[in-house]
Design a protein around this motif. Structure first.
Motif, PDB file in Angstrom:
ATOM      1  N   ALA A 283       0.857  -1.182   0.000  1.00  0.00           N
ATOM      2  CA  ALA A 283       0.000   0.000   0.000  1.00  0.00           C
ATOM      3  C   ALA A 283       0.895   1.234   0.000  1.00  0.00           C
ATOM      4  O   ALA A 283       2.026   1.180   0.455  1.00  0.00           O
ATOM      5  N   ALA A 284       0.382   2.319  -0.520  1.00  0.00           N
ATOM      6  CA  ALA A 284       1.177   3.550  -0.580  1.00  0.00           C
ATOM      7  C   ALA A 284       1.541   4.007   0.831  1.00  0.00           C
ATOM      8  O   ALA A 284       2.684   4.322   1.124  1.00  0.00           O
ATOM      9  N   GLY A 285       0.567   4.014   1.713  1.00  0.00           N
ATOM     10  CA  GLY A 285       0.837   4.342   3.113  1.00  0.00           C
ATOM     11  C   GLY A 285       0.563   3.113   3.954  1.00  0.00           C
ATOM     12  O   GLY A 285       0.404   2.029   3.417  1.00  0.00           O
ATOM     13  N   ARG A 286       0.516   3.285   5.256  1.00  0.00           N
ATOM     14  CA  ARG A 286       0.170   2.147   6.097  1.00  0.00           C
ATOM     15  C   ARG A 286      -1.342   2.027   6.179  1.00  0.00           C
ATOM     16  O   ARG A 286      -2.058   3.027   6.097  1.00  0.00           O
ATOM     17  N   LEU A 287      -1.824   0.811   6.305  1.00  0.00           N
ATOM     18  CA  LEU A 287      -3.265   0.595   6.338  1.00  0.00           C
ATOM     19  C   LEU A 287      -3.863   1.122   7.632  1.00  0.00           C
ATOM     20  O   LEU A 287      -3.251   1.047   8.693  1.00  0.00           O
ATOM     21  N   ASP A 288      -5.071   1.629   7.525  1.00  0.00           N
ATOM     22  CA  ASP A 288      -5.834   2.034   8.693  1.00  0.00           C
ATOM     23  C   ASP A 288      -6.712   0.856   9.103  1.00  0.00           C
ATOM     24  O   ASP A 288      -7.721   0.571   8.470  1.00  0.00           O
ATOM     25  N   PHE A 289      -6.293   0.138  10.144  1.00  0.00           N
ATOM     26  CA  PHE A 289      -6.991  -1.080  10.534  1.00  0.00           C
ATOM     27  C   PHE A 289      -8.418  -0.821  10.997  1.00  0.00           C
ATOM     28  O   PHE A 289      -9.304  -1.640  10.779  1.00  0.00           O
ATOM     29  N   GLU A 290      -8.624   0.312  11.646  1.00  0.00           N
ATOM     30  CA  GLU A 290      -9.967   0.594  12.149  1.00  0.00           C
ATOM     31  C   GLU A 290     -10.954   0.723  10.991  1.00  0.00           C
ATOM     32  O   GLU A 290     -12.043   0.155  11.010  1.00  0.00           O
ATOM     33  N   GLN A 291     -10.488   1.413   9.978  1.00  0.00           N
ATOM     34  CA  GLN A 291     -11.330   1.614   8.801  1.00  0.00           C
ATOM     35  C   GLN A 291     -11.557   0.289   8.068  1.00  0.00           C
ATOM     36  O   GLN A 291     -12.686  -0.051   7.706  1.00  0.00           O
ATOM     37  N   ALA A 293     -11.329  -2.718   9.271  1.00  0.00           N
ATOM     38  CA  ALA A 293     -12.155  -3.608  10.091  1.00  0.00           C
ATOM     39  C   ALA A 293     -13.636  -3.267   9.911  1.00  0.00           C
ATOM     40  O   ALA A 293     -14.485  -4.159   9.795  1.00  0.00           O
ATOM     41  N   GLY A 294     -13.924  -1.990   9.854  1.00  0.00           N
ATOM     42  CA  GLY A 294     -15.303  -1.546   9.664  1.00  0.00           C
ATOM     43  C   GLY A 294     -15.882  -2.084   8.365  1.00  0.00           C
ATOM     44  O   GLY A 294     -17.032  -2.547   8.321  1.00  0.00           O
ATOM     45  N   VAL A 295     -15.086  -2.055   7.318  1.00  0.00           N
ATOM     46  CA  VAL A 295     -15.536  -2.541   6.007  1.00  0.00           C
ATOM     47  C   VAL A 295     -15.733  -4.057   6.034  1.00  0.00           C
ATOM     48  O   VAL A 295     -16.728  -4.582   5.538  1.00  0.00           O
ATOM     49  N   VAL A 302     -13.849  -9.881  12.647  1.00  0.00           N
ATOM     50  CA  VAL A 302     -12.568  -9.183  12.506  1.00  0.00           C
ATOM     51  C   VAL A 302     -12.007  -8.871  13.882  1.00  0.00           C
ATOM     52  O   VAL A 302     -12.744  -8.445  14.772  1.00  0.00           O
ATOM     53  N   THR A 303     -10.691  -9.094  14.077  1.00  0.00           N
ATOM     54  CA  THR A 303     -10.009  -8.595  15.266  1.00  0.00           C
ATOM     55  C   THR A 303      -8.711  -7.951  14.817  1.00  0.00           C
ATOM     56  O   THR A 303      -8.188  -8.305  13.755  1.00  0.00           O
TER      57      THR A 303
END
Lengths: 351, 90
Positions: A283-291, A293-295, A302-303
Motif C-alpha cells: 500500500a502507498a501508506g500504512r493501512l488504517d486497521f480501524e477503517q 475492520a469496519g468494512v 474481525v479482530t
C-alpha cells in the motif's frame, strides 16, 4: 543487567582458543541481519544473542501459530494467544536473554525492494527463511555487496547448509542453478519437519557465523554439508571447484542479479508448512486497521491489534482466514493456490 | 557389484519407496537412463526436455559432475551416484 565485568558472561566462549578475548570483542562489535525467524531463525537468533553478537536485526513476515511451537525455540503459548509477529515476540525473548546487545525486530516480507536496505549495514547475513525466493534474493544482495552469508535448509529429517563468501567460495547459484518448482521438492507441509533437523542445521550455521564474525575465516567450511537425522547420514561434498561455474554463473561470475532485478520472483508466495498463500501488495501508506475492520465486519468476524488484523470468511462453504499487516501484505489461509489467494485479496482487501 | 544410485526423499515415491537403486552403465548418463528405465516415474522429476533439472545436483563419489565430465562422467561398479536437490524448508 549492571555487570561490573560485562565480558564475564562470555568467559567459557573466550576460553576457547579459536575465539579468545580478541574474538569476543569482534563479536560484540559485529552486526548480523537474520532473514527469517522461524525454526532455523529462532535457533540462530538464540545462539548469536547469547554469544554476544552486538547487533542482530531479526526480519520476519509471519506471526506465531500453535504449529510453530514444536520447533521454534523462542516462542511460547502466550505469543500465540497475543497474536504476536515472530520478529517482535523473538525480540522480547532475546532482550531478556542478553540485554547488552541490540536486537532490532523488523516485521516485513523480504523482497527485492527492501532486501538491500536490510542487509547493507550488516557484516553477515544469515538465512533463517523457508523459501528459495528469499535465498536467491539474499544470494544476489550478498554477492552484490560482497558480504558473506550462510544458507540453511531443513525438511523432514534432512538438512543442508553451505557458507558463501563472495569472491572466495561458490555462490548459491553456482551450486543450485535454479529454484525448484513448488511441489518438486518436499516442504514442511508435505514432508513435515523434525525439531532436531532444524536445530542441527541452524547450529552449524551459527558456528559458521561465530567463525566469520570473530575473525576466523580460515576455519569456515568450504563444503556443502548434508545431514539426515533419521537415516543417520552425514555427508560433506566438495563444491569449491564450482565457483563461478566456468564463468557462467549469472550471479557471481556475470553479476546479473536476476532476483534482485525482478526477473524472478512473484507477488504471491505459497507458505511452507501451511495451507496458505502470502499476497504482497504494498500500500502507498500504512493501512488504517480501524477503517478496514469496519468494512470487513459486514463479511465476517474481525479482530486487530497494532501489528496485524485477522479476518475470517466463509466463501462457498470454504473457510478462509486473512492476516493483514500494516504494509498491505496479507497471508490468506485456506488455499495454497496463488490465483485464488490473489482473487480473495483483491475482493476483500485490495482497492 | 553394480552402481548404487542414492535417491533423495522427494523422489522416492517414484522409485518404489527405495532410498538406493542398483543400476548398470559406464557413464552417469547411462546409469541414470537405467534408473529411469527401472522407474519411469522418475523421468519428469530428473529431466526436462532431456536435460537434467537445474535444481538436481549429481555427485559421483562425493564429486559434483559439473566439474568432472558432466553427464559423460565415468562410473564404475561399486561407485555411488548421489542425486541431491536443494533443501527448501526451514
Amino acid at each position: 543487567m549492571t555487570d561490573p565485568n560485562p565480558l564475564d558472561r562470555y568467559s567459557r566462549q573466550m576460553r576457547f582458543p579459536g575465539i579468545g578475548k580478541a574474538g569476543q570483542e569482534k563479536l560484540l562489535a559485529s552486526r548480523v541481519t537474520l532473514c527469517g525467524c522461524g525454526a532455523l531463525g529462532t535457533v540462530l537468533a538464540n545462539t548469536l544473542v547469547r554469544a554476544g553478537v552486538g547487533f542482530v536485526r531479526v526480519v520476519d513476515r509471519d506471526f506465531v501459530e500453535p504449529s510453530n511451537l514444536q520447533r521454534q525455540v523462542l516462542f511460547d503459548e502466550s505469543d500465540v494467544r497475543d497474536n504476536l509477529p515472530k520478529a517482535e515476540a523473538a525480540a522480547v525473548k532475546l532482550r531478556r536473554i542478553n540485554s547488552a546487545v541490540t536486537v532490532e525486530p523488523v516485521v516485513a516480507d523480504i523482497d527485492r525492494t527492501n532486501v538491500e536496505d536490510l542487509c547493507r549495514d550488516a557484516d553477515l547475513i544469515l538465512d533463517g527463511s523457508d523459501n528459495f525466493e528469499v535465498r536467491y534474493l539474499v544470494n544476489d544482495v550478498a554477492v552484490k555487496l560482497g558480504k558473506p552469508w550462510v544458507y540453511g535448509g531443513a525438511v523432514g529429517s534432512q538438512g543442508m547448509t553451505m557458507t558463501i563468501i563472495p569472491g572466495e567460495t561458490p555462490c548459491l547459484r553456482c551450486v543450485f542453478e535454479a529454484a525448484p518448482n513448488p511441489g518438486d521438492v518436499g516442504t514442511c507441509e508435505t514432508a513435515g519437519v523434525l525439531a532436531p533437523t532444524v536445530s542441527i542445521v541452524a547450529s552449524f550455521q551459527a558456528a559458521e557465523a561465530l567463525k566469520l564474525l570473530s575473525g576466523s575465516r580460515d576455519a569456515v567450511s568450504r563444503e556443502l554439508l548434508m545431514v539426515d537425522v533419521w537415516e543417520n547420514t552425514h555427508k560433506r561434498v566438495k563444491v569449491a571447484p564450482l565457483r563461478g561455474r566456468k564463468g557462467q554463473c549469472p550471479c557471481c561470475a556475470r553479476r546479473n542479479f536476476e532476483w534482485l532485478d525482478g526477473a524472478h520472483g512473484t507477488q504471491t508466495t505459497t507458505l511452507c508448512g501451511r495451507n496458505a498463500v502470502q499476497v504482497s501488495h504494498r500500500a502507498a501508506g500504512r493501512l488504517d486497521f480501524e477503517q478496514l475492520a469496519g468494512v470487513l465486519r459486514t463479511s465476517g468476524p474481525v479482530t486487530f491489534n497494532k501489528f496485524l488484523l485477522k479476518f475470517q470468511l466463509e466463501e462457498k462453504g470454504e473457510p478462509f482466514e486473512f492476516t493483514v499487516f500494516p504494509d498491505g501484505r496479507a497471508i490468506i489461509k485456506g488455499t495454497s493456490e496463488p490465483d485464488r489467494a490473489r482473487t480473495l485479496y483483491a475482493k476483500y482487501v485490495g482497492h | 557389484m553394480p552402481i548404487t544410485v542414492q535417491v533423495p526423499t522427494p523422489m522416492r515415491e517414484q522409485a518404489g519407496g527405495k532410498a538406493e537403486v542398483a543400476v548398470g552403465g559406464a557413464t552417469v548418463r547411462a546409469a541414470l537412463d537405467d534408473l529411469v528405465k527401472q522407474y519411469p516415474g522418475l523421468a519428469p522429476k530428473l529431466f526436462d526436455g532431456g536435460k537434467l533439472r537445474p535444481y538436481v545436483n549429481v555427485f559421483v563419489n562425493d564429486e559434483d559432475i559439473r566439474y568432472l565430465d558432466e553427464m559423460d562422467t565415468a562410473v564404475a561398479d561399486g561407485q555411488v551416484v548421489a542425486l541431491i536437490p536443494a533443501v527448501a524448508g526451514g
